[in-house]
Write a protein that holds these residues in place. Structure first.
Motif, PDB file in Angstrom:
ATOM      1  N   ASP A  87       0.831  -1.202   0.000  1.00 29.43           N
ATOM      2  CA  ASP A  87       0.000   0.000   0.000  1.00 29.43           C
ATOM      3  C   ASP A  87       0.861   1.246   0.000  1.00 29.43           C
ATOM      4  O   ASP A  87       1.851   1.337   0.736  1.00 29.43           O
ATOM      5  CB  ASP A  87      -0.913   0.035   1.235  1.00 29.43           C
ATOM      6  CG  ASP A  87      -2.056  -0.946   1.151  1.00 29.43           C
ATOM      7  OD1 ASP A  87      -2.281  -1.503   0.066  1.00 29.43           O
ATOM      8  OD2 ASP A  87      -2.721  -1.152   2.184  1.00 29.43           O
ATOM      9  N   SER A  88       0.459   2.211  -0.806  1.00 27.81           N
ATOM     10  CA  SER A  88       1.097   3.513  -0.846  1.00 27.81           C
ATOM     11  C   SER A  88      -0.002   4.559  -0.689  1.00 27.81           C
ATOM     12  O   SER A  88      -0.886   4.669  -1.537  1.00 27.81           O
ATOM     13  CB  SER A  88       1.824   3.708  -2.176  1.00 27.81           C
ATOM     14  OG  SER A  88       2.830   2.725  -2.336  1.00 27.81           O
TER      15      SER A  88
ATOM     16  N   TYR B  84       1.500   6.973   4.594  1.00 29.30           N
ATOM     17  CA  TYR B  84       2.450   5.889   4.823  1.00 29.30           C
ATOM     18  C   TYR B  84       2.633   5.028   3.573  1.00 29.30           C
ATOM     19  O   TYR B  84       1.847   5.072   2.627  1.00 29.30           O
ATOM     20  CB  TYR B  84       1.985   4.986   5.973  1.00 29.30           C
ATOM     21  CG  TYR B  84       0.673   4.295   5.715  1.00 29.30           C
ATOM     22  CD1 TYR B  84       0.624   3.085   5.031  1.00 29.30           C
ATOM     23  CD2 TYR B  84      -0.522   4.852   6.140  1.00 29.30           C
ATOM     24  CE1 TYR B  84      -0.596   2.453   4.782  1.00 29.30           C
ATOM     25  CE2 TYR B  84      -1.740   4.232   5.903  1.00 29.30           C
ATOM     26  CZ  TYR B  84      -1.755   3.027   5.222  1.00 29.30           C
ATOM     27  OH  TYR B  84      -2.958   2.412   4.973  1.00 29.30           O
TER      28      TYR B  84
ATOM     29  N   LEU C 145       3.306   0.848   3.058  1.00 33.84           N
ATOM     30  CA  LEU C 145       3.199  -0.380   3.840  1.00 33.84           C
ATOM     31  C   LEU C 145       3.492  -1.587   2.965  1.00 33.84           C
ATOM     32  O   LEU C 145       3.041  -1.664   1.814  1.00 33.84           O
ATOM     33  CB  LEU C 145       1.785  -0.501   4.415  1.00 33.84           C
ATOM     34  CG  LEU C 145       1.517  -1.767   5.231  1.00 33.84           C
ATOM     35  CD1 LEU C 145       0.834  -1.400   6.527  1.00 33.84           C
ATOM     36  CD2 LEU C 145       0.670  -2.753   4.459  1.00 33.84           C
TER      37      LEU C 145
ATOM     38  N   ASP D  69       3.269  -5.768   3.646  1.00 35.92           N
ATOM     39  CA  ASP D  69       2.969  -6.914   4.495  1.00 35.92           C
ATOM     40  C   ASP D  69       3.484  -8.126   3.735  1.00 35.92           C
ATOM     41  O   ASP D  69       2.977  -8.444   2.656  1.00 35.92           O
ATOM     42  CB  ASP D  69       1.462  -6.997   4.748  1.00 35.92           C
ATOM     43  CG  ASP D  69       1.089  -8.118   5.703  1.00 35.92           C
ATOM     44  OD1 ASP D  69       1.988  -8.744   6.295  1.00 35.92           O
ATOM     45  OD2 ASP D  69      -0.122  -8.389   5.841  1.00 35.92           O
TER      46      ASP D  69
ATOM     47  N   THR E  70       5.298  -7.069   8.821  1.00 36.17           N
ATOM     48  CA  THR E  70       4.543  -5.917   8.358  1.00 36.17           C
ATOM     49  C   THR E  70       5.416  -4.691   8.592  1.00 36.17           C
ATOM     50  O   THR E  70       5.754  -4.372   9.726  1.00 36.17           O
ATOM     51  CB  THR E  70       3.207  -5.790   9.106  1.00 36.17           C
ATOM     52  OG1 THR E  70       2.453  -6.987   8.901  1.00 36.17           O
ATOM     53  CG2 THR E  70       2.406  -4.602   8.596  1.00 36.17           C
TER      54      THR E  70
ATOM     55  N   GLN F  42       5.936  -0.644   7.895  1.00 42.32           N
ATOM     56  CA  GLN F  42       5.227   0.591   7.555  1.00 42.32           C
ATOM     57  C   GLN F  42       6.137   1.775   7.847  1.00 42.32           C
ATOM     58  O   GLN F  42       6.742   1.852   8.910  1.00 42.32           O
ATOM     59  CB  GLN F  42       3.936   0.703   8.364  1.00 42.32           C
ATOM     60  CG  GLN F  42       3.104   1.913   8.001  1.00 42.32           C
ATOM     61  CD  GLN F  42       1.732   1.889   8.668  1.00 42.32           C
ATOM     62  OE1 GLN F  42       1.175   0.840   8.905  1.00 42.32           O
ATOM     63  NE2 GLN F  42       1.214   3.064   8.964  1.00 42.32           N
ATOM     64  N   THR F  43       6.226   2.678   6.875  1.00 43.21           N
ATOM     65  CA  THR F  43       7.061   3.871   6.994  1.00 43.21           C
ATOM     66  C   THR F  43       6.212   5.098   6.691  1.00 43.21           C
ATOM     67  O   THR F  43       5.498   5.099   5.677  1.00 43.21           O
ATOM     68  CB  THR F  43       8.245   3.799   6.003  1.00 43.21           C
ATOM     69  OG1 THR F  43       9.008   2.613   6.276  1.00 43.21           O
ATOM     70  CG2 THR F  43       9.138   5.016   6.116  1.00 43.21           C
TER      71      THR F  43
ATOM     72  N   SER G 178       5.115   8.662   5.232  1.00 44.41           N
ATOM     73  CA  SER G 178       5.453   9.234   3.938  1.00 44.41           C
ATOM     74  C   SER G 178       4.881  10.636   3.795  1.00 44.41           C
ATOM     75  O   SER G 178       3.814  10.939   4.320  1.00 44.41           O
ATOM     76  CB  SER G 178       4.898   8.354   2.817  1.00 44.41           C
ATOM     77  OG  SER G 178       5.058   8.984   1.568  1.00 44.41           O
TER      78      SER G 178
ATOM     79  N   GLN H  18       8.874   3.341   0.539  1.00 43.51           N
ATOM     80  CA  GLN H  18       8.882   1.927   0.136  1.00 43.51           C
ATOM     81  C   GLN H  18      10.317   1.405   0.044  1.00 43.51           C
ATOM     82  O   GLN H  18      10.575   0.242   0.376  1.00 43.51           O
ATOM     83  CB  GLN H  18       8.134   1.724  -1.185  1.00 43.51           C
ATOM     84  CG  GLN H  18       6.630   1.898  -1.083  1.00 43.51           C
ATOM     85  CD  GLN H  18       5.907   0.832  -0.263  1.00 43.51           C
ATOM     86  OE1 GLN H  18       6.500   0.057   0.484  1.00 43.51           O
ATOM     87  NE2 GLN H  18       4.597   0.799  -0.394  1.00 43.51           N
TER      88      GLN H  18
ATOM     89  N   ASN I 138      11.164   0.385   3.409  1.00 41.16           N
ATOM     90  CA  ASN I 138      10.539  -0.898   3.748  1.00 41.16           C
ATOM     91  C   ASN I 138      11.332  -2.070   3.166  1.00 41.16           C
ATOM     92  O   ASN I 138      11.522  -3.086   3.828  1.00 41.16           O
ATOM     93  CB  ASN I 138       9.098  -0.939   3.244  1.00 41.16           C
ATOM     94  CG  ASN I 138       8.178  -0.043   4.045  1.00 41.16           C
ATOM     95  OD1 ASN I 138       8.481   0.355   5.162  1.00 41.16           O
ATOM     96  ND2 ASN I 138       7.040   0.307   3.457  1.00 41.16           N
TER      97      ASN I 138
END
Length: 185
Positions: A113-114, A119, A121, A123, A144, A146-147, A149, A160, A163
């Motif tokens: 996910d962006s 964030y 993410l 997973d 998982t 997550q950063t 953003s 990403q 991540n």
């Protein structure tokens, strides 16, 4: 006779100018390398396979909008499909791993996910196997990552990249210390 010809030419030029599209910008999950990167590889972590959700495995960057929406960005592209970008970035990150012996890893991304301004993410379920012990010594982990953003696409790509770097560190850590537990993110 000259006036209709000029009118036609001006109209044609205006129509052509209106058809101009924004240029495509390309992004990568492999960060720029700085300094001397002479690699002294003692061990190897080979990537067996990588999978990502089909919704995001494309050249265009896909972002999440709200709780149920996705947007395919027509002018923001990965340098390759997402699965190829992820493979390239992991190979780059794992090449600096201080592991002993030969290992292989399978990476199955469950979510990628962006969300602009919030964030990035990942997973991921990953399986690490040591080549020396055969198929019986396998570690199966789920991480998982997550950063936070910023709002721009560049910020999302950097998040990403972070991540991917963290995932590579977890895989490397698990390969260095052969325990039956998964490292914490």
């Amino acid at each position: 006779m000259a006036l209709p010809l000029k009118f036609t030419l001006v109209t044609a030029m205006l129509l052509l100018a209106a058809c101009r599209s924004d240029p495509i910008q390309f992004h990568t999950l492999t960060p720029a390398q700085e300094g001397n990167h002479s690699r002294t590889t003692v061990g190897v972590i080979q990537i067996e396979s990588i999978s990502v959700p089909p919704q995001v495995d494309r050249a265009q960057i896909v972002i999440r909008e709200g709780n149920s929406g996705l947007a395919i960005l027509e002018t923001q592209w990965w340098g390759a499909t997402l699965v190829d970008e992820l493979r390239s970035a992991l190979v780059d990150q794992l090449s600096n791993s201080p592991v002993q012996g030969r290992h292989s890893v399978r990476v199955d991304v469950q979510r990628f996910d962006s969300v602009p301004g919030q964030y990035a993410l990942m997973d991921v379920e990953w399986r690490l196997r040591s080549a020396s012990t055969g198929d019986t010594a396998r570690l199966i982990c789920r991480s998982t990552l997550q950063t936070p953003s910023g709002a721009s696409i560049d910020d999302l790509v950097l998040a990403q990249q972070n991540n991917v770097k963290r995932l590579a560190a977890l895989i490397s850590q698990a390969a260095v210390r052969p325990q039956a537990t998964c490292p914490a993110p």
